[in-house]
Every structure is written in C-alpha cells, then in structure tokens.
Design an enzyme around this catalytic site. Structure first.
Site, short mmCIF file in Angstrom:
data_model
loop_
_atom_site.label_atom_id
_atom_site.label_comp_id
_atom_site.label_asym_id
_atom_site.label_seq_id
_atom_site.Cartn_x
_atom_site.Cartn_y
_atom_site.Cartn_z
N ASP A 17 0.88 -1.15 0.01
CA ASP A 17 -0.21 -0.23 0.08
C ASP A 17 0.97 1.35 -0.21
O ASP A 17 2.04 1.21 0.49
CB ASP A 17 -0.79 0.07 1.12
N ASP A 19 0.22 5.08 1.06
CA ASP A 19 0.01 6.23 2.35
C ASP A 19 -0.16 5.14 3.60
O ASP A 19 -0.77 4.31 3.78
CB ASP A 19 -1.24 6.89 2.29
#
Length: 225
Positions: A17, A19
């Site tokens: 992922d 952020d």
C-alpha cells in the site's frame, strides 16, 4: 502484539500500500487541511488529530477538518479545494518511512519485484512516486484508475501480480488498513499488517486476520530480508 518471525520464505513479489505503509504522506495532508481551514477563518488542528485518519483519504480529511459528509451542500467545494491544494504539493514534506528504502534496496538486490497497489488516484500517486525517485525502481503502480473495483476487492492485486509475472499465492501484500489485508486475503496472497501506519485504533490491527503483524519498519525488514 503479534510476534513477527525472523523472515519469510523468499516471495515472488512484494506489493505495498502507499500512504501509511511505504511513505509518510501525513505531513502534506496535515499541511493542506490546515491551510484550507485557515482560509475559512478556522484555527489549525493538531497534527495527531489529522494523522490517524490519513489512510481514509480526502473524504476523511473533510470530515476531520470541517465535520462534513458528502451529502452536505458545502462538501464538494471543500473536497475539491483540498485536492487542488494537495495536487499542487504532493511531496513538499512527504518522505519514505525511515528504514523503508533499505527494504526496497534489499528486494532489488535479490531481484524480487516490488510494486504499489493503492486506492490513491493516479493523478496524485504517479507524481508522488516520481518526486521520491521511486518511479524507475517500482515494478508496478496500480491505482483505482487502472481497475473496475477498489480495494478491498482483489482485482488490483491480481492485476499487479500478473503484470510483474508473479503468482499471488507466493507473493506478499503489505498494508496499514483493514481493507488492505482483506484485499490481500481475497487475492490469495500472504498479508502483513503494519501497525506503524495511520491507524485510529492500533490494537484493532490484531483483529484484521493478517498472516503477520509488523509493529515497526524494523520488524517488516526482518520479515522480508
């Protein structure tokens, strides 16, 4: 706290992922939200109050900053203004989490492809990874623009694995949100939840059914090296 083992079998690919997992985008989210608040005559909010909601995106920022939901008549104006501010400065203060670059270098040395699968639109994600000099290093970037369904649907992860020539069953997905872990499980991947990310209730990470929980970047490095 889940005890992390010393290492995993060498994966065919590692997907992250964005952020709160690979990079610390919170400082720019905090800066933009407080600039928008100040433009409306409101005082700046404390950074920790904003930081824990960053993984939930711009909608969460407008909720935190103004108490507005999408059905409010003032929501769209503030949401658009926030995104415009963010697009103008996606990497003013954003950095890789300390120690993450060493993880990426180790994967590169071992010829293990790594990539990014994010719910962040390509409009923001692509210039961000270029600004951080990750563009040529990253084997694949998959954003919502590239698929029909966002995470927690597995489509983006399956596409990323296919693009890098990796079997999902022998690949790893790393994330800091329950939807990341759900998406990874749905794709048949091994999942690692990172507790150092933007998590409102750190203790809840143990309930996400990840294969492993890494409390720190150092724990993550031990797992992947």
């Amino acid at each position: 706290m889940t005890k992390a083992p010393s290492a995993l079998p060498a994966p065919s690919a590692v997907l992250f992922d964005l952020d709160g997992t690979l990079i610390d985008t919170a400082p720019d989210f905090i800066r933009c939200l407080n600039e928008l608040r100040q433009a409306h005559g409101l005082p700046a909010l404390p950074a920790p109050h904003i930081r824990r909601s960053v993984s939930n995106g711009a909608r969460a920022m407008i909720r935190v900053g103004f108490g507005l939901e999408p059905d409010h008549p003032d929501y769209l104006e503030k949401h658009t203004a926030f995104l415009d501010l963010y697009e103008a400065g996606v990497a003013v203060e954003t950095t890789l989490f300390e120690g993450v670059d060493d993880i990426l270098k180790d994967l590169e040395i071992r010829n293990i492809p790594w990539g990014i699968v994010t719910n962040k639109p390509v409009r923001f994600a692509a210039p961000l990874i270029e600004a951080l000099d990750l563009g040529e290093r990253c084997s694949i970037l998959i954003c919502p623009d590239h698929v029909t369904h966002r995470k927690p649907h597995p489509e983006a992860l399956i596409l990323a694995c296919r693009e890098v020539g990796a079997d999902p069953a022998t690949s790893v997905y790393v994330g800091d949100h329950e939807r990341d872990i759900e998406a990874g499980r749905n794709a048949g991947m091994k999942t690692i939840a990172v507790r150092y990310g933007y998590i409102e209730q750190p203790e809840a990470v143990d309930l996400w059914q990840a294969d492993i929980v890494a409390d720190t970047v150092s724990d993550l490095a031990k797992l992947l090296q």
